[in-house]
Design an enzyme around this catalytic site. Structure first.
Site, short mmCIF file in Angstrom:
data_model
loop_
_atom_site.label_atom_id
_atom_site.label_comp_id
_atom_site.label_asym_id
_atom_site.label_seq_id
_atom_site.Cartn_x
_atom_site.Cartn_y
_atom_site.Cartn_z
N GLY A 121 45.96 44.97 70.30
CA GLY A 121 44.68 44.30 70.10
C GLY A 121 44.34 44.13 68.63
O GLY A 121 43.20 43.84 68.28
N SER A 124 48.77 41.20 66.15
CA SER A 124 50.12 40.98 65.61
C SER A 124 50.58 39.57 65.95
O SER A 124 51.35 38.96 65.19
CB SER A 124 51.10 42.01 66.17
OG SER A 124 51.37 41.78 67.54
N SER A 125 50.12 39.02 67.07
CA SER A 125 50.56 37.67 67.45
C SER A 125 50.02 36.64 66.46
O SER A 125 50.76 35.75 66.01
CB SER A 125 50.16 37.33 68.88
OG SER A 125 48.75 37.34 69.04
N ASP A 169 41.28 35.22 65.97
CA ASP A 169 42.41 35.99 65.45
C ASP A 169 43.15 35.26 64.34
O ASP A 169 43.43 35.82 63.27
CB ASP A 169 43.41 36.32 66.57
CG ASP A 169 42.79 37.19 67.64
OD1 ASP A 169 41.63 37.65 67.45
OD2 ASP A 169 43.44 37.41 68.68
P1 ADP Z 1 48.44 41.65 69.74
O1 ADP Z 1 48.26 40.31 69.12
O2 ADP Z 1 47.15 42.30 70.05
O3 ADP Z 1 49.31 42.56 68.95
P2 ADP Z 1 49.66 40.09 71.81
O4 ADP Z 1 50.07 40.43 73.21
O5 ADP Z 1 48.71 38.99 71.60
O6 ADP Z 1 49.15 41.45 71.15
O7 ADP Z 1 50.96 39.74 70.97
C1 ADP Z 1 52.05 40.62 70.97
C2 ADP Z 1 53.35 39.83 71.06
O8 ADP Z 1 53.54 39.09 69.83
C3 ADP Z 1 54.58 40.69 71.17
O9 ADP Z 1 54.85 40.99 72.51
C4 ADP Z 1 55.67 39.82 70.56
O10 ADP Z 1 56.11 38.86 71.48
C5 ADP Z 1 54.91 39.07 69.47
N1 ADP Z 1 55.04 39.72 68.16
C6 ADP Z 1 54.03 40.15 67.36
N2 ADP Z 1 54.51 40.63 66.19
C7 ADP Z 1 55.85 40.51 66.23
C8 ADP Z 1 56.92 40.81 65.33
N3 ADP Z 1 56.70 41.35 64.13
N4 ADP Z 1 58.17 40.54 65.73
C9 ADP Z 1 58.42 39.98 66.93
N5 ADP Z 1 57.47 39.68 67.82
C10 ADP Z 1 56.19 39.93 67.50
MG MG Z 2 47.35 38.64 70.05
#
Ligand code: ADP
Ligand code: MG
Length: 375
Positions: A121, A124-125, A169
């Site tokens: 949350g 990272s996406s 975001d």
């Molecule tokens: P959040 O955005 O809260 O971290 P999300 O479910 O929206 O969670 O996004 C997470 C997804 O984004 C991961 O499952 C992956 O597919 C992708 N992701 C995020 N950061 C990376 C990274 N550094 N390398 C590869 N995939 C990533």
């Molecule tokens: Mg996300």
């Protein structure tokens, strides 16, 4: 480091390196897709991209978070829903940029490293999308400012990946500035950078990653969104943003469905809480926002019903141990909470939380810079 990893994977030196941060939302939850107010700030945790152009229509993507995967794609073949792994996020950005007419993009090699907890949350996406967009903008000299990049990244996530997120975001990752929280009106993207200097006030903001993710969270998110749309339609307004706080009681009196009434009550009171937090910070009263954070949590727990036992426990333990306020942050059903606490007792509060929730990962966070080119 990221440049070295690029060299190892691709066999030559990248043309540059970029960084985009994760974010926490200080207040204003489940309001962005209702055209309301949000107030995120950028975390010290970032996703780095080292990148170089290609001119053969190929995208080669590698992430140290997915070491077994080098993904190779043809940019002419990209289509929404066509990729079912992490590469959908950066590929979606290429698709969105080219769809917006930036077809100078002929390919890229990109290596990613990240210190953002993934799936917690903390966005990272969005960081993955924004760092990709920024790298491609610079490499291909595209005339795009960070606000436009954020919009295109949202389009990538909504349409290409198929995740119905609001605009917060990506905007946070692209547009936040050091020392400030970003007060953003999701309706027209009007915004103000609000000084949020925790240290000067003797305060500390703890981010508590519960490391819990309840599996039904995506479906629940969609359900809440639809509930908000139904509520707006029943009241004859475009979005719930159009209901002023002063007219909330009258609006609720028109509706029979208790669950829709609760959704509306959350969104309308939450927009008002954001405005009260802005007013408190602009008056130099950072301590004063504590109770508003806790009030926001109660509203998300009882009216919007997106909390979970672990998030409730963090808020309860934090407040019992002397925090100024606490709330879940992000979509809910797991993920992270934030705790505002006086510097002197932050260790005590963090310890109390870990005693009750041993899996939690806790770190202090102050507002950091948004996405930028590093070299
Ligand atoms: P959040 O955005 O809260 O971290 P999300 O479910 O929206 O969670 O996004 C997470 C997804 O984004 C991961 O499952 C992956 O597919 C992708 N992701 C995020 N950061 C990376 C990274 N550094 N390398 C590869 N995939 C990533
Ligand atoms: Mg996300």
């Amino acid at each position: 480091m990221t440049a070295n990893a690029f060299q190892t994977t691709h066999g030559f030196t990248p043309e540059g390196e970029w960084a985009a941060p994760g974010r926490v939302n200080l207040i204003g939850e489940h309001t962005d897709y209702n055209d309301g107010f949000v107030m995120p700030f950028a975390l010290p945790h970032t996703t780095h991209a080292a990148a170089a152009r290609r001119d053969d229509g190929t995208l080669r993507l590698h992430s140290s978070a997915k070491p077994s995967h080098t993904v190779q794609l043809r940019i002419d073949d990209l289509e929404p829903g066509g990729i079912d792994n992490w590469a959908a996020y950066p590929a979606g950005v290429v698709w969105a940029l080219r769809g917006a007419g930036h077809d100078a993009i002929r390919g890229a090699d990109i290596h990613y490293d990240s210190t953002i907890p993934i799936g917690a949350g903390l966005s990272s996406s969005a960081a993955l999308e924004v760092v990709t967009a920024l790298a491609l903008r610079d490499l291909y000299d595209l005339p795009l400012h960070p606000w436009q990049l954020a919009r295109l990244c949202q389009r990538a996530e909504n349409v290409f990946v198929g995740a119905p997120t609001g605009i917060m975001d990506q905007t946070a990752s692209a547009c936040c500035t050091k020392g400030h929280a970003l007060f953003l009106d999701a309706q027209d993207l009007n915004h103000r950078q609000i000084p949020f200097d925790l240290a000067a006030e003797g305060l500390c903001l703890l981010v508590v990653d519960t490391r819990v993710k309840h599996t039904h969270s995506d479906g629940e998110y969609g359900q809440r969104r639809r509930g908000c749309e139904e509520g707006a339609a029943a009241l004859g307004v475009n979005t719930l943003r159009d209901i002023p706080y002063e007219e909330l009681d009258a609006a609720l009196a028109e509706l029979k469905d208790e669950s829709v009434r609760r959704l509306i009550r959350h969104v309308v009171t939450e927009n008002q809480r954001v405005e009260r937090v802005v007013a408190a910070l602009e008056a130099g009263d950072a301590r004063g926002i504590g109770p508003l954070l806790t009030e926001g949590h109660m509203s998300l727990r009882d009216d919007f019903r997106v909390s979970c036992p672990e998030l409730d426990l963090v808020v309860e333990v934090a407040n019992e141990t002397g925090a100024l306020g606490a709330r879940m942050t992000g979509g809910g059903f797991g993920g992270a909470a934030i705790v505002l606490v006086a510097d002197g007792i932050s260790d005590k509060v963090a310890e109390a939380i870990t005693t009750r929730l041993p899996g939690a990962r806790i770190f202090p966070a102050a507002p950091c810079a948004g996405a930028q080119r590093l070299r």
